[in-house]
Structures are given as C-alpha cells and as structure tokens.
Design an enzyme around this catalytic site. Structure first.
Site, PDB file in Angstrom:
ATOM      1  N   GLY A  46       1.161  -1.486   0.092  1.00 12.18           N
ATOM      2  CA  GLY A  46       0.052   0.157  -0.078  1.00 12.18           C
ATOM      3  C   GLY A  46       1.093   0.967   0.444  1.00 12.18           C
ATOM      4  O   GLY A  46       2.235   0.854   0.442  1.00 12.18           O
ATOM      5  N   GLN A  51       3.087   9.542   1.230  1.00 11.74           N
ATOM      6  CA  GLN A  51       4.261   9.661   1.438  1.00 11.74           C
ATOM      7  C   GLN A  51       4.778   9.169   0.865  1.00 11.74           C
ATOM      8  O   GLN A  51       6.264   9.301   0.594  1.00 11.74           O
ATOM      9  CB  GLN A  51       3.955   7.905   1.163  1.00 11.74           C
ATOM     10  CG  GLN A  51       3.583   6.958   2.885  1.00 11.74           C
ATOM     11  CD  GLN A  51       3.567   5.665   3.054  1.00 11.74           C
ATOM     12  OE1 GLN A  51       2.299   5.250   2.697  1.00 11.74           O
ATOM     13  NE2 GLN A  51       4.023   4.527   3.312  1.00 11.74           N
ATOM     14  N   CYS A  93       6.101  -0.417   7.023  1.00 13.10           N
ATOM     15  CA  CYS A  93       5.524   1.226   6.405  1.00 13.10           C
ATOM     16  C   CYS A  93       7.242   1.278   4.828  1.00 13.10           C
ATOM     17  O   CYS A  93       7.660   1.360   6.054  1.00 13.10           O
ATOM     18  CB  CYS A  93       5.637   2.206   7.172  1.00 13.10           C
ATOM     19  SG  CYS A  93       4.642   3.193   6.953  1.00 13.10           S
ATOM     20  N   LEU A  94       6.621   1.591   4.112  1.00 14.74           N
ATOM     21  CA  LEU A  94       7.603   2.394   3.335  1.00 14.74           C
ATOM     22  C   LEU A  94       8.093   3.705   3.653  1.00 14.74           C
ATOM     23  O   LEU A  94       9.133   3.819   3.472  1.00 14.74           O
ATOM     24  CB  LEU A  94       7.165   2.236   1.632  1.00 14.74           C
ATOM     25  CG  LEU A  94       6.182   0.576   1.088  1.00 14.74           C
ATOM     26  CD1 LEU A  94       5.585   1.609   0.005  1.00 14.74           C
ATOM     27  CD2 LEU A  94       7.475  -0.136   0.945  1.00 14.74           C
ATOM     28  N   HIS A 135      -4.192   1.100   7.467  1.00 12.48           N
ATOM     29  CA  HIS A 135      -3.202   2.252   7.640  1.00 12.48           C
ATOM     30  C   HIS A 135      -3.029   3.043   6.335  1.00 12.48           C
ATOM     31  O   HIS A 135      -2.929   4.142   7.172  1.00 12.48           O
ATOM     32  CB  HIS A 135      -2.133   0.326   7.541  1.00 12.48           C
ATOM     33  CG  HIS A 135      -0.628   1.275   7.255  1.00 12.48           C
ATOM     34  ND1 HIS A 135       0.053   0.309   8.497  1.00 12.48           N
ATOM     35  CD2 HIS A 135      -0.069   1.712   6.265  1.00 12.48           C
ATOM     36  CE1 HIS A 135       1.413   1.396   8.070  1.00 12.48           C
ATOM     37  NE2 HIS A 135       1.734   1.880   7.032  1.00 12.48           N
ATOM     38  N   GLU A 136      -3.546   2.763   5.611  1.00 11.51           N
ATOM     39  CA  GLU A 136      -3.942   3.798   4.309  1.00 11.51           C
ATOM     40  C   GLU A 136      -4.489   5.106   4.505  1.00 11.51           C
ATOM     41  O   GLU A 136      -3.875   6.023   4.542  1.00 11.51           O
ATOM     42  CB  GLU A 136      -4.159   3.774   3.098  1.00 11.51           C
ATOM     43  CG  GLU A 136      -2.464   2.242   2.632  1.00 11.51           C
ATOM     44  CD  GLU A 136      -1.082   2.400   2.406  1.00 11.51           C
ATOM     45  OE1 GLU A 136      -0.452   3.782   2.819  1.00 11.51           O
ATOM     46  OE2 GLU A 136      -0.597   1.499   2.792  1.00 11.51           O
ATOM     47  N   HIS A 139      -2.563   7.124   6.792  1.00  9.33           N
ATOM     48  CA  HIS A 139      -1.711   8.240   6.281  1.00  9.33           C
ATOM     49  C   HIS A 139      -2.132   9.768   6.598  1.00  9.33           C
ATOM     50  O   HIS A 139      -2.193  10.819   6.277  1.00  9.33           O
ATOM     51  CB  HIS A 139      -1.222   7.599   5.635  1.00  9.33           C
ATOM     52  CG  HIS A 139       0.454   6.803   5.956  1.00  9.33           C
ATOM     53  ND1 HIS A 139       0.921   7.036   6.512  1.00  9.33           N
ATOM     54  CD2 HIS A 139       0.997   5.807   5.401  1.00  9.33           C
ATOM     55  CE1 HIS A 139       2.060   6.442   6.557  1.00  9.33           C
ATOM     56  NE2 HIS A 139       1.617   5.039   5.854  1.00  9.33           N
TER      57      HIS A 139
END
Length: 181
Positions: A46, A51, A93-94, A135-136, A139
C-alpha cells in the site's frame, strides 16, 4: 509513469492530514499511476499520497499474495463506515523501511470511497486487506503506525528507527519484507 520518491519519517507530510480530491482528471490519474508504480517498485502492499509528499486523499494498495495476480485498488477520498472485531498484525511501512511492529486494528472494516473517475464504491476487508485499508487511511489522516503503539512501544520503535536511519545514511540497506504499506 514514474517512480516517485517515498518520504521517510519524520517528514512533515506524514503528520499532515490530506485534502479531499475534487477533480477526477488526468492529473489525478497520473498521480494514481505513478503511486502504483512506486508501490510495486518498493515491494509494498500500500502507498498513500502523503508518502510521496502529495497531500491528496488518494491511496493505492495490492494485497494479493506473491503467487496471485495483481489486485490493485485505487482509492480516492476513503471513509471507514464500519468496523468489527479486533486483530493484532505485524505492520511495516514504506516510510519506515525495516521497522516492524504489532498494531491492534479492527479485524473487519467497510470503506466507502471514489474510484479514479469519481464513481462511488464500497469495499469490506478482513485480515491483511482490513489492516492495509486502516493503515493507508491513517496516513491520509496524518497518522503513522507507530502512533498506534503505547508510549513504551512507540519509544522503543523510535529508538529502533533511529538505528535504521543511521544505517541508511551510511548507505546501508534496511531489512526488507513485503509488508510495508
């Protein structure tokens, strides 16, 4: 399409809520396409617009297993409209490459959103999909997964992140697995 740079914590975009999308046009389509390419290039499941330093309520995700065909979801202006149960899931997480921690989330969520063309959609997810959706959307609300930890867990995660950051600054590579979002 282009691979966009992914920002790392504590970049300001990660703590800034994203604005709703109002124009479902070519600019939005390019952003979605670039975000999908970026997510796949980073082996993530994701990626939220925050991000890649774009403050629009846009996220892409693909929770298909490695041996399954792609199941790309393009989600604009999401809103969680239902939550059921709880689960604990090890998240990455990226924007925190190499950092993983167990996070308590709803086990099942229903999300209303728009697709890239502005059409109303709804999806219900369990397991990894439920975790990824939450999670997204976090963000997009300016919340990162370590914000969901208790005070001690957050302190420990930040200490570990500092070590990973130092290694990355020296040109090292963060430990990897396909679970970053």
């Amino acid at each position: 399409m282009a691979i966009l740079p992914i920002v790392h914590w504590p970049h300001r975009a990660l703590s800034t809520p994203a604005a709703p999308v109002e124009a479902f046009d070519g600019s939005l389509h390019r952003l979605i396409d670039d975000m999908a390419e970026t997510m796949y290039a980073a082996s993530g499941v994701g990626l939220a617009a925050n991000q890649v330093d774009r403050l629009h309520r846009v996220t892409v995700m693909d929770c298909a297993a490695e041996d399954e065909p792609s199941q790309l979801l393009e989600i604009v202006n999401p809103e969680i409209v239902g939550r059921e149960g709880t689960l604990v899931w090890e998240e990455g997480c990226l924007s925190f490459p190499g950092l993983y921690n167990e996070v308590k989330r709803a086990a099942r969520v229903t999300v209303r959103y728009r697709d890239r063309n502005g059409e109303a959609c709804e999806i219900t997810g369990e397991g990894l999909l439920a975790v990824c959706l939450q999670h997204e959307i976090d963000h997009l609300d300016g919340v990162v997964f370590i914000d969901r930890l208790g005070p001690l867990g957050r302190r420990m995660a930040l200490k570990q992140w500092k070590k990973i950051e130092d290694e990355l600054a020296r040109g090292g590579v963060a430990p990897g697995r396909r679970s970053g979002a």
